[in-house]
Design a protein around this motif. Sequence first.
Motif, PDB file in Angstrom:
ATOM      1  N   GLY A   9      -1.018   3.982 -10.768  1.00 42.54           N
ATOM      2  CA  GLY A   9      -0.500   3.869  -9.239  1.00 42.54           C
ATOM      3  C   GLY A   9       0.289   5.400  -8.800  1.00 42.54           C
ATOM      4  O   GLY A   9       0.401   5.984  -9.777  1.00 42.54           O
ATOM      5  N   GLU A  56      -7.054   0.358   0.521  1.00 38.10           N
ATOM      6  CA  GLU A  56      -5.745  -0.108   0.042  1.00 38.10           C
ATOM      7  C   GLU A  56      -5.063  -0.396   1.128  1.00 38.10           C
ATOM      8  O   GLU A  56      -3.794   0.144   1.234  1.00 38.10           O
ATOM      9  CB  GLU A  56      -5.566   1.244  -0.614  1.00 38.10           C
ATOM     10  CG  GLU A  56      -6.098   1.289  -2.039  1.00 38.10           C
ATOM     11  CD  GLU A  56      -5.220   2.582  -3.024  1.00 38.10           C
ATOM     12  OE1 GLU A  56      -4.499   2.039  -3.994  1.00 38.10           O
ATOM     13  OE2 GLU A  56      -5.436   3.422  -2.941  1.00 38.10           O
ATOM     14  N   LYS A  57      -5.609  -1.175   2.046  1.00 36.55           N
ATOM     15  CA  LYS A  57      -4.971  -1.888   3.106  1.00 36.55           C
ATOM     16  C   LYS A  57      -4.799  -3.394   3.078  1.00 36.55           C
ATOM     17  O   LYS A  57      -5.847  -3.859   2.642  1.00 36.55           O
ATOM     18  CB  LYS A  57      -5.375  -1.364   4.562  1.00 36.55           C
ATOM     19  CG  LYS A  57      -5.158  -0.004   4.687  1.00 36.55           C
ATOM     20  CD  LYS A  57      -5.826   0.592   6.060  1.00 36.55           C
ATOM     21  CE  LYS A  57      -5.782   1.672   6.468  1.00 36.55           C
ATOM     22  NZ  LYS A  57      -6.352   2.052   7.763  1.00 36.55           N
ATOM     23  N   GLY A 105      -5.131   3.270  -8.472  1.00 36.56           N
ATOM     24  CA  GLY A 105      -4.854   2.445  -7.209  1.00 36.56           C
ATOM     25  C   GLY A 105      -5.508   0.976  -7.446  1.00 36.56           C
ATOM     26  O   GLY A 105      -5.948   0.596  -8.555  1.00 36.56           O
ATOM     27  N   ARG A 106      -5.859   0.428  -6.239  1.00 34.05           N
ATOM     28  CA  ARG A 106      -6.405  -0.669  -6.112  1.00 34.05           C
ATOM     29  C   ARG A 106      -5.949  -1.846  -6.912  1.00 34.05           C
ATOM     30  O   ARG A 106      -6.641  -2.748  -7.268  1.00 34.05           O
ATOM     31  CB  ARG A 106      -8.088  -0.522  -6.577  1.00 34.05           C
ATOM     32  CG  ARG A 106      -8.799   0.087  -5.661  1.00 34.05           C
ATOM     33  CD  ARG A 106      -8.659   1.651  -5.671  1.00 34.05           C
ATOM     34  NE  ARG A 106      -9.319   2.420  -4.723  1.00 34.05           N
ATOM     35  CZ  ARG A 106      -9.441   3.744  -4.740  1.00 34.05           C
ATOM     36  NH1 ARG A 106      -8.600   4.488  -5.464  1.00 34.05           N
ATOM     37  NH2 ARG A 106      -9.978   4.396  -3.806  1.00 34.05           N
ATOM     38  N   ASP A 154       2.201   5.618   2.172  1.00 32.65           N
ATOM     39  CA  ASP A 154       3.002   4.778   1.412  1.00 32.65           C
ATOM     40  C   ASP A 154       3.260   3.494   1.970  1.00 32.65           C
ATOM     41  O   ASP A 154       3.478   2.432   0.955  1.00 32.65           O
ATOM     42  CB  ASP A 154       4.419   5.514   1.182  1.00 32.65           C
ATOM     43  CG  ASP A 154       4.312   6.715   0.080  1.00 32.65           C
ATOM     44  OD1 ASP A 154       3.406   6.670  -0.413  1.00 32.65           O
ATOM     45  OD2 ASP A 154       5.194   7.408  -0.122  1.00 32.65           O
ATOM     46  N   ARG A 157       0.116   1.463   1.181  1.00 31.92           N
ATOM     47  CA  ARG A 157       0.070   1.019  -0.215  1.00 31.92           C
ATOM     48  C   ARG A 157       0.902  -0.226  -0.603  1.00 31.92           C
ATOM     49  O   ARG A 157       0.769  -0.793  -1.506  1.00 31.92           O
ATOM     50  CB  ARG A 157       0.087   2.379  -1.006  1.00 31.92           C
ATOM     51  CG  ARG A 157      -1.207   3.310  -0.798  1.00 31.92           C
ATOM     52  CD  ARG A 157      -0.937   4.723  -1.588  1.00 31.92           C
ATOM     53  NE  ARG A 157      -2.246   5.414  -1.422  1.00 31.92           N
ATOM     54  CZ  ARG A 157      -2.198   6.652  -2.037  1.00 31.92           C
ATOM     55  NH1 ARG A 157      -1.145   7.123  -2.663  1.00 31.92           N
ATOM     56  NH2 ARG A 157      -3.330   7.419  -1.823  1.00 31.92           N
ATOM     57  N   TYR A 160      -0.129  -3.120   0.782  1.00 37.52           N
ATOM     58  CA  TYR A 160      -1.410  -3.897   0.142  1.00 37.52           C
ATOM     59  C   TYR A 160      -1.163  -4.319  -1.429  1.00 37.52           C
ATOM     60  O   TYR A 160      -1.405  -5.410  -1.683  1.00 37.52           O
ATOM     61  CB  TYR A 160      -2.148  -2.620  -0.055  1.00 37.52           C
ATOM     62  CG  TYR A 160      -3.492  -2.679  -0.940  1.00 37.52           C
ATOM     63  CD1 TYR A 160      -4.777  -3.394  -0.408  1.00 37.52           C
ATOM     64  CD2 TYR A 160      -3.558  -2.191  -2.151  1.00 37.52           C
ATOM     65  CE1 TYR A 160      -5.658  -3.414  -1.153  1.00 37.52           C
ATOM     66  CE2 TYR A 160      -4.781  -2.104  -2.954  1.00 37.52           C
ATOM     67  CZ  TYR A 160      -5.711  -2.701  -2.573  1.00 37.52           C
ATOM     68  OH  TYR A 160      -6.927  -2.714  -3.409  1.00 37.52           O
ATOM     69  N   TYR A 161      -0.230  -3.608  -2.053  1.00 33.18           N
ATOM     70  CA  TYR A 161       0.081  -4.058  -3.429  1.00 33.18           C
ATOM     71  C   TYR A 161       0.872  -5.220  -3.310  1.00 33.18           C
ATOM     72  O   TYR A 161       0.642  -6.181  -4.176  1.00 33.18           O
ATOM     73  CB  TYR A 161       0.678  -2.900  -3.983  1.00 33.18           C
ATOM     74  CG  TYR A 161       1.048  -3.073  -5.645  1.00 33.18           C
ATOM     75  CD1 TYR A 161       0.244  -2.809  -6.531  1.00 33.18           C
ATOM     76  CD2 TYR A 161       2.259  -3.619  -6.166  1.00 33.18           C
ATOM     77  CE1 TYR A 161       0.251  -2.994  -7.787  1.00 33.18           C
ATOM     78  CE2 TYR A 161       2.537  -3.803  -7.354  1.00 33.18           C
ATOM     79  CZ  TYR A 161       1.493  -3.574  -8.511  1.00 33.18           C
ATOM     80  OH  TYR A 161       1.775  -3.811  -9.678  1.00 33.18           O
ATOM     81  N   TRP A 169       5.446  -2.824  -4.987  1.00 38.05           N
ATOM     82  CA  TRP A 169       4.944  -1.838  -5.467  1.00 38.05           C
ATOM     83  C   TRP A 169       5.632  -0.513  -5.822  1.00 38.05           C
ATOM     84  O   TRP A 169       6.961  -0.232  -5.062  1.00 38.05           O
ATOM     85  CB  TRP A 169       3.908  -1.237  -4.188  1.00 38.05           C
ATOM     86  CG  TRP A 169       3.380   0.187  -4.273  1.00 38.05           C
ATOM     87  CD1 TRP A 169       2.115   0.550  -5.059  1.00 38.05           C
ATOM     88  CD2 TRP A 169       3.743   1.495  -3.785  1.00 38.05           C
ATOM     89  NE1 TRP A 169       1.810   1.777  -4.648  1.00 38.05           N
ATOM     90  CE2 TRP A 169       2.548   2.481  -3.949  1.00 38.05           C
ATOM     91  CE3 TRP A 169       4.618   1.890  -2.796  1.00 38.05           C
ATOM     92  CZ2 TRP A 169       2.783   3.599  -3.555  1.00 38.05           C
ATOM     93  CZ3 TRP A 169       4.831   2.933  -2.464  1.00 38.05           C
ATOM     94  CH2 TRP A 169       3.947   4.090  -2.582  1.00 38.05           C
TER      95      TRP A 169
END
Length: 201
Positions: A9, A56-57, A105-106, A154, A157, A160-161, A169
């Motif tokens: 990450g 990543e949204k 990520g992801r 940021d 992300r 998303y996370y 996140w």
Amino acid sequence: MRTPIIALGRQFGSGGREIGKHLAERLNVRCYDRELITLAAQKAEVREELFAGREEKAPNPWLFTGIYEGGPQVRKGQPAEDILFEMQSQVILELAQMGPCIIVGRCADAVLRAAGIPTVSLFICAPFEDRVKRRMEIEGIGQKEAEDAIRKIDKQRKKYYDTYTGRNWGAPENYDFCINSSVMGIEGTAEQIITWARGTW
């Protein structure tokens, strides 16, 4: 040293992508980042452009775009972001089954651990002002533009996370190793991670 699956990450502008590539070279494994979009589109059997701008949204209920095409793995009518996350998650699990690799990520840390796959999770951060300076140098943009981009990405992300994992996140307790890339730079940070890893893996 046995190389594990690494989920990386990163804050925007911290050099996480470059650190992932350097780690991959040193450990002689593949690093997967943006190509995961292509692989996800192939798995979903949809045109890759349907995922453009959705990387990543989390889905926005006010700007809902459902997808009504694709193969049997796609639940028709879902937001494009949900389909992308589901397909990328399947791809991540398949790649992990093939052997050691690095996933950037992801939500890879949560995806892999939920499947019971041993994973080392890293989080790369850096002071805001250092990240701004780095984006200015890389993209040739002004300070305000760099600041706005970092805050925006940021925020995306994090949403998303947090949405897809139910976790926070960037919270240190959610990762095995957090490191400030500004202290030693890209290559130095990667080397420090490897040094730490030798006593862990």
